[in-house]
Design a protein around this motif. Sequence first.
Motif, PDB file in Angstrom:
ATOM      1  N   UNK A  69      22.599  28.948 -68.719  1.00 33.43           N
ATOM      2  CA  UNK A  69      21.933  28.143 -67.537  1.00 33.43           C
ATOM      3  C   UNK A  69      21.699  29.237 -66.356  1.00 33.43           C
ATOM      4  N   UNK A  73      18.345  30.350 -64.049  1.00 33.04           N
ATOM      5  CA  UNK A  73      18.031  30.047 -62.553  1.00 33.04           C
ATOM      6  C   UNK A  73      17.632  31.572 -62.121  1.00 33.04           C
ATOM      7  N   UNK A  85      23.512  14.406 -57.366  1.00 39.00           N
ATOM      8  CA  UNK A  85      24.375  15.287 -57.681  1.00 39.00           C
ATOM      9  C   UNK A  85      24.676  16.334 -56.700  1.00 39.00           C
ATOM     10  N   UNK A  87      27.185  18.285 -53.911  1.00 40.10           N
ATOM     11  CA  UNK A  87      28.431  18.545 -53.671  1.00 40.10           C
ATOM     12  C   UNK A  87      29.274  17.836 -52.685  1.00 40.10           C
ATOM     13  N   UNK A  90      31.584  19.321 -49.763  1.00 41.61           N
ATOM     14  CA  UNK A  90      30.916  20.335 -49.059  1.00 41.61           C
ATOM     15  C   UNK A  90      30.311  20.093 -48.110  1.00 41.61           C
ATOM     16  N   UNK A  98      25.003  27.078 -51.556  1.00 37.27           N
ATOM     17  CA  UNK A  98      25.245  27.209 -52.831  1.00 37.27           C
ATOM     18  C   UNK A  98      23.730  27.365 -53.693  1.00 37.27           C
TER      19      UNK A  98
ATOM     20  N   UNK B 172      32.380  23.956 -55.978  1.00 33.66           N
ATOM     21  CA  UNK B 172      31.180  23.206 -56.457  1.00 33.66           C
ATOM     22  C   UNK B 172      31.543  22.769 -57.999  1.00 33.66           C
ATOM     23  N   UNK B 176      31.218  19.009 -59.600  1.00 30.77           N
ATOM     24  CA  UNK B 176      30.335  18.624 -60.591  1.00 30.77           C
ATOM     25  C   UNK B 176      29.880  19.939 -61.154  1.00 30.77           C
ATOM     26  N   UNK B 178      27.937  20.289 -63.984  1.00 29.08           N
ATOM     27  CA  UNK B 178      26.726  20.469 -64.539  1.00 29.08           C
ATOM     28  C   UNK B 178      25.606  20.786 -63.115  1.00 29.08           C
ATOM     29  N   UNK B 179      26.035  20.128 -61.988  1.00 34.86           N
ATOM     30  CA  UNK B 179      25.082  20.771 -60.746  1.00 34.86           C
ATOM     31  C   UNK B 179      25.620  22.033 -60.565  1.00 34.86           C
ATOM     32  N   UNK B 180      26.973  22.696 -60.663  1.00 36.85           N
ATOM     33  CA  UNK B 180      27.064  23.838 -60.507  1.00 36.85           C
ATOM     34  C   UNK B 180      26.193  25.002 -61.153  1.00 36.85           C
ATOM     35  N   UNK B 181      26.268  24.526 -62.480  1.00 38.33           N
ATOM     36  CA  UNK B 181      25.136  25.327 -63.555  1.00 38.33           C
ATOM     37  C   UNK B 181      24.127  25.346 -63.174  1.00 38.33           C
ATOM     38  N   UNK B 182      23.401  24.526 -62.508  1.00 38.26           N
ATOM     39  CA  UNK B 182      22.060  24.415 -61.954  1.00 38.26           C
ATOM     40  C   UNK B 182      21.807  25.144 -60.785  1.00 38.26           C
ATOM     41  N   UNK B 183      22.902  25.588 -60.217  1.00 38.80           N
ATOM     42  CA  UNK B 183      22.802  26.663 -59.027  1.00 38.80           C
ATOM     43  C   UNK B 183      22.974  28.065 -59.611  1.00 38.80           C
TER      44      UNK B 183
END
Lengths: 235, 292
Positions: A69, A73, A85, A87, A90, A98, B172, B176, B178-183
Motif C-alpha cells: 500500500x 501511494x 477514518x 486520526x 491528532x 500525515x 496514526x 487506525x 488501515x487509514x495509516x496505510x492509505x497515507x
Amino acid sequence: MLEVENLHVHYGGIHALRGVSISVGQGEIVTIIGANGAGKSTLLNAISGIVKTSEGAMTFKGSPLPTASCAIVKQGICQVPEGRLVFANLTVLDNLMLGAYLRHDHKAIKSDLDRVYELFPRLRERAGQMAGTLSGGEQQMLTIGRGLMSDPELVLLDEPSLGLAPILVETIFQVIEDIRKAGKTLLLVEQNAHKALSTADRAYVLEQGQIVKSGNARELLDDPSIQESYLGVKQ
Amino acid sequence: MAQFLQQMINGLSIGSVYALMAVGYSLVYSIMSFSNFAHGGVIMLGSYFGFYLLTLAHWAFPAAFVGAALCSAGLAVIVERVAYRPLRLRNAPFLYFIISAMGASIFLENFVVATIGPTFRTYPTVLPRAPIEIGSVYIGRLDIMIFIISAVCLALLVYFLDRTKVGKAVQATAHNARAAKLMGINTDLVITLVFAIGGLLAGVAGVMFGMKYTVYPQMGGITIKSFIAAVFGGLGSLPGAVIGSLILGIMETLISGYFSSQFRDLISFTLLIAVLVFRPMGLMGKATEEKA
C-alpha cells in the motif's frame, strides 16, 4: 491511466470480486455505482493494496501496480476512505501533514496545504483542533483534504457523500469538480447514483462482484433499467 | 516527615522503573490491541545483557547500559518477527497473540534457566553505596540515577511521539492502521519500530532493576506489576501508564514503610481489581469512542 483487468478478490470463502475489468483515463471522473455489498469498496481497497487480490492484473501509467500500500501511494494513487477514518486523537493539521507523509518537498507541501485550506476554509479555522471533535461533514472535508496532501494523480473516493446533509453533498460534489479542474483523475464510488452519474464522465455498474453495465454517465442516467434499480424511478 | 519524604522518593524511583516497563506494554497494546506478555522476558534478558557486559566483557557502565538496551531492542524485534508477525499476516484473532506471547515468555525464562542457570546474580557495584544526605533525608545514589534516567527516557519518548513525523505515524497507526496505510505509512515498519522502542526501554528498566535488586530468570514476573500499572493508568495511554506506575511505586513503598511489606502485593492486586470493577478503562484510558 489505470487499467484493471479480470480482478478477483476472495474473503475466505466469499468471492467478492469476480473478474472485474475497468479503465480510467487521464483527467476523467469515472464512477462505480452499485448496491451495498456489490464490491465497490473492495475494488478500491484492491487498487490501494489494502486487500489481497487472488487473480487479475492492474497497471498504472503503463507499468504494473505495486502490491504494498505504501508503494502505491508513492506512485500517485490515494484513497479517501469511506467512513472518514480521520486520526481523531491528532489535530486537523497533523492529519493533513500525515497525508503528505511520503513527501519531502517542503515548499510544495506548504502550497498544497494552502490549496486544501482554500478548498475547505473551515479546516484552516480548525487547524489546531483535535480531528475527533469535528462534525461529520468537517471530517469528510478533512479526509478529502488529507488525501489531496499526498499530491496524487489519481484519487479514489469511497462514498464521499455518505451520511451528509444535502447542502454538504452539494459542496462535496462541487469540490470533486474542482479537484478535476486542478488536473487530477478521479475514481468515485457512490451510492448516490444520481449525483455520481451527473458528475462523472463514465460509469460502471457493479452487481455482486461483476460489472454488469458500463458507458457514458449521462446515457446511464437515462437508461430505464438503471433508473429503476438505482434512481428509484418507477417505470 | 523526613521518613515520609524518603519513602516518597523511593516510591518515585521504583515507580519510574515500572513506568519504563509499563510504557513498553502500552505502546504495543496501543498498536496491536493485545498484552505483550513476552515483555517481561525481554526485561529479564536486558538485565542479563547488562550483567554480562559488565562482568564478562568488562565494559564501562555507560557502554554496558547502552549495549544492554540495544540488545533488548533487537530481542524484542526478533520476538515480534517469530511470535507475532506470522499471526498478523493471517489476521489471527487476538487470543492467539496472547497465547503466543505467553509461549514466548515461558520460552525466554526457561531458555535462561537451561543455559545460564537458575541462580540469583548480583550486579557489581557501580555507584558508591553511601546515600546522599539532604537535611535529615537520605537518598540512595542509585535511586536518584534510576529516577533521572527513567525521566529522560520518558521525555525523549514523548518528544519522539508528539514532535516528529515518524512519531505521528506511530500514533496514526495506533488509531487506525488501515487509514495509516492509505497515507503511505509502512505499518509493518511502524510495528517493528514500536517493538524496538519497547525493547530499548525494557533493557534500560532491566539493568536498573537488576542493579537495585538481583538478576534471576523469573524476574520477568515482577513486570506483572508494570502491567498492573499500565491497566491502572489505562492500557494504550502513555501518560496513564506513567502516572499509574508512579502511583503504584509510591503506594508500594508507603505500604512497606508504614504497614508491612507482606501486604504490599496484596494491596496492589486489590487496587487492580478495584480499578477494573469501577473504572474498566483505567485512569486515563479512552472512555468513549470519538464523535462519529
